[in-house]
Design a protein around this motif. Structure first.
Motif, PDB file in Angstrom:
ATOM      1  N   PRO A  42       0.836  -1.212   0.000  1.00  0.00           N
ATOM      2  CA  PRO A  42       0.000   0.000   0.000  1.00  0.00           C
ATOM      3  C   PRO A  42       0.866   1.255   0.000  1.00  0.00           C
ATOM      4  O   PRO A  42       2.010   1.233   0.448  1.00  0.00           O
ATOM      5  N   LYS A  43       0.286   2.325  -0.497  1.00  0.00           N
ATOM      6  CA  LYS A  43       0.967   3.620  -0.502  1.00  0.00           C
ATOM      7  C   LYS A  43       0.801   4.296   0.855  1.00  0.00           C
ATOM      8  O   LYS A  43      -0.262   4.229   1.467  1.00  0.00           O
ATOM      9  N   ALA A  44       1.836   4.978   1.284  1.00  0.00           N
ATOM     10  CA  ALA A  44       1.773   5.849   2.463  1.00  0.00           C
ATOM     11  C   ALA A  44       1.692   7.268   1.921  1.00  0.00           C
ATOM     12  O   ALA A  44       2.670   7.797   1.403  1.00  0.00           O
ATOM     13  N   GLU A  45       0.488   7.853   2.004  1.00  0.00           N
ATOM     14  CA  GLU A  45       0.248   9.182   1.472  1.00  0.00           C
ATOM     15  C   GLU A  45      -0.051  10.127   2.625  1.00  0.00           C
ATOM     16  O   GLU A  45      -1.041   9.950   3.319  1.00  0.00           O
ATOM     17  N   PHE A  46       0.790  11.124   2.812  1.00  0.00           N
ATOM     18  CA  PHE A  46       0.602  12.094   3.878  1.00  0.00           C
ATOM     19  C   PHE A  46       0.031  13.376   3.282  1.00  0.00           C
ATOM     20  O   PHE A  46       0.588  13.914   2.322  1.00  0.00           O
ATOM     21  N   MET A  47      -1.072  13.843   3.846  1.00  0.00           N
ATOM     22  CA  MET A  47      -1.746  15.047   3.354  1.00  0.00           C
ATOM     23  C   MET A  47      -2.147  14.867   1.889  1.00  0.00           C
ATOM     24  O   MET A  47      -2.096  13.779   1.352  1.00  0.00           O
ATOM     25  N   MET A  48      -2.570  15.959   1.282  1.00  0.00           N
ATOM     26  CA  MET A  48      -2.926  15.953  -0.134  1.00  0.00           C
ATOM     27  C   MET A  48      -1.658  16.270  -0.933  1.00  0.00           C
ATOM     28  O   MET A  48      -0.755  16.920  -0.416  1.00  0.00           O
ATOM     29  N   PRO A  49      -1.577  15.835  -2.203  1.00  0.00           N
ATOM     30  CA  PRO A  49      -0.396  16.173  -3.004  1.00  0.00           C
ATOM     31  C   PRO A  49      -0.168  17.685  -3.029  1.00  0.00           C
ATOM     32  O   PRO A  49      -1.109  18.464  -3.077  1.00  0.00           O
ATOM     33  N   GLY A  50       1.080  18.074  -2.963  1.00  0.00           N
ATOM     34  CA  GLY A  50       1.451  19.486  -2.964  1.00  0.00           C
ATOM     35  C   GLY A  50       2.542  19.761  -1.955  1.00  0.00           C
ATOM     36  O   GLY A  50       3.174  18.842  -1.430  1.00  0.00           O
ATOM     37  N   PRO A  51       2.764  21.025  -1.654  1.00  0.00           N
ATOM     38  CA  PRO A  51       3.870  21.415  -0.780  1.00  0.00           C
ATOM     39  C   PRO A  51       3.806  20.770   0.616  1.00  0.00           C
ATOM     40  O   PRO A  51       4.845  20.409   1.164  1.00  0.00           O
ATOM     41  N   ASP A  52       2.602  20.622   1.190  1.00  0.00           N
ATOM     42  CA  ASP A  52       2.510  20.018   2.519  1.00  0.00           C
ATOM     43  C   ASP A  52       2.965  18.561   2.502  1.00  0.00           C
ATOM     44  O   ASP A  52       3.697  18.113   3.382  1.00  0.00           O
ATOM     45  N   ARG A  53       2.526  17.808   1.490  1.00  0.00           N
ATOM     46  CA  ARG A  53       2.962  16.405   1.403  1.00  0.00           C
ATOM     47  C   ARG A  53       4.476  16.338   1.232  1.00  0.00           C
ATOM     48  O   ARG A  53       5.149  15.563   1.912  1.00  0.00           O
ATOM     49  N   ASP A  54       5.015  17.135   0.345  1.00  0.00           N
ATOM     50  CA  ASP A  54       6.450  17.062   0.090  1.00  0.00           C
ATOM     51  C   ASP A  54       7.263  17.495   1.309  1.00  0.00           C
ATOM     52  O   ASP A  54       8.335  16.946   1.569  1.00  0.00           O
ATOM     53  N   ARG A  55       6.732  18.437   2.079  1.00  0.00           N
ATOM     54  CA  ARG A  55       7.404  18.837   3.326  1.00  0.00           C
ATOM     55  C   ARG A  55       7.424  17.663   4.297  1.00  0.00           C
ATOM     56  O   ARG A  55       8.442  17.359   4.919  1.00  0.00           O
ATOM     57  N   LEU A  56       6.295  16.958   4.425  1.00  0.00           N
ATOM     58  CA  LEU A  56       6.227  15.814   5.338  1.00  0.00           C
ATOM     59  C   LEU A  56       7.129  14.674   4.871  1.00  0.00           C
ATOM     60  O   LEU A  56       7.779  14.027   5.697  1.00  0.00           O
TER      61      LEU A  56
END
Length: 184
Positions: A42-56
């Motif tokens: 499974p994928k581990a997806e944090f937040m929605m795609p965008g700057p917040d996800r990439d920061r996490l």
């Protein structure tokens, strides 16, 4: 990513220090061949795609973020199983590229009113107290975008709301570079 493994807040957290099958310490990230190697995870997806996800993603890769939290309702409303110690997932960035292999090291289900300062610190996002952590998370959990995802968007959020707390470690890095590059 929704994430936690035990179903009782009085159960002991399972912290594993067992060596990896290849003899390498489980705390030392390993390189792996590529995205196909873990395509069934499974994928581990944090937040929605965008700057917040990439920061996490960056905070996870540098070891600052070693935990996450989700409402138990996230799991029960969509019928997803709770995470378990030893579960593996592939951390993805905003471009849906596999970045790292995560392994769950602990899961607790606790009352929102019982979340600790240590959880706030382990999440690595700047909150250092449970009160700060709660304000940050309640702001997200009360947002219209979040609530519209549920069959009953008017669910209560109070001290007795159950929260799944998941701790994880980076077990391996993909060989691909996670930083975006500019094309010439």
């Amino acid at each position: 990513m929704s994430n936690e493994r035990t179903t009782s807040d009085d159960q002991t957290r399972d912290q594993t220090n067992a060596p990896a099958p290849d003899g390498q310490s489980p705390h030392e990230p390993r390189e792996f061949a590529g995205p196909g190697e873990f395509a069934t995870l499974p994928k581990a997806e944090f937040m929605m795609p965008g700057p917040d996800r990439d920061r996490l993603v960056g905070l996870i890769l540098d070891g600052t973020k070693t935990a996450t939290a989700a409402l138990l309702l996230d799991y029960t409303d969509c019928g997803d199983p709770l995470p378990k110690v030893g579960d593996q997932s592939v951390l993805v960035d905003s471009d849906d590229r596999g970045i790292a292999l995560l392994v769950t090291t602990a899961v607790d289900v606790v009352r929102l009113g019982d979340v600790t300062d240590q959880q706030a610190i382990d999440e690595g996002e700047g909150d250092t107290t449970a009160a700060e952590w709660r304000r940050t998370h309640e702001s997200f959990w009360n947002s219209p975008d979040y609530r519209t995802e549920f069959s009953n968007p008017d669910f209560p959020l109070d001290d007795d709301t159950l929260v799944v707390l998941e701790h994880f470690t980076v077990a391996a890095h993909l060989q691909t570079n996670h930083h975006h590059t500019e094309s010439a």
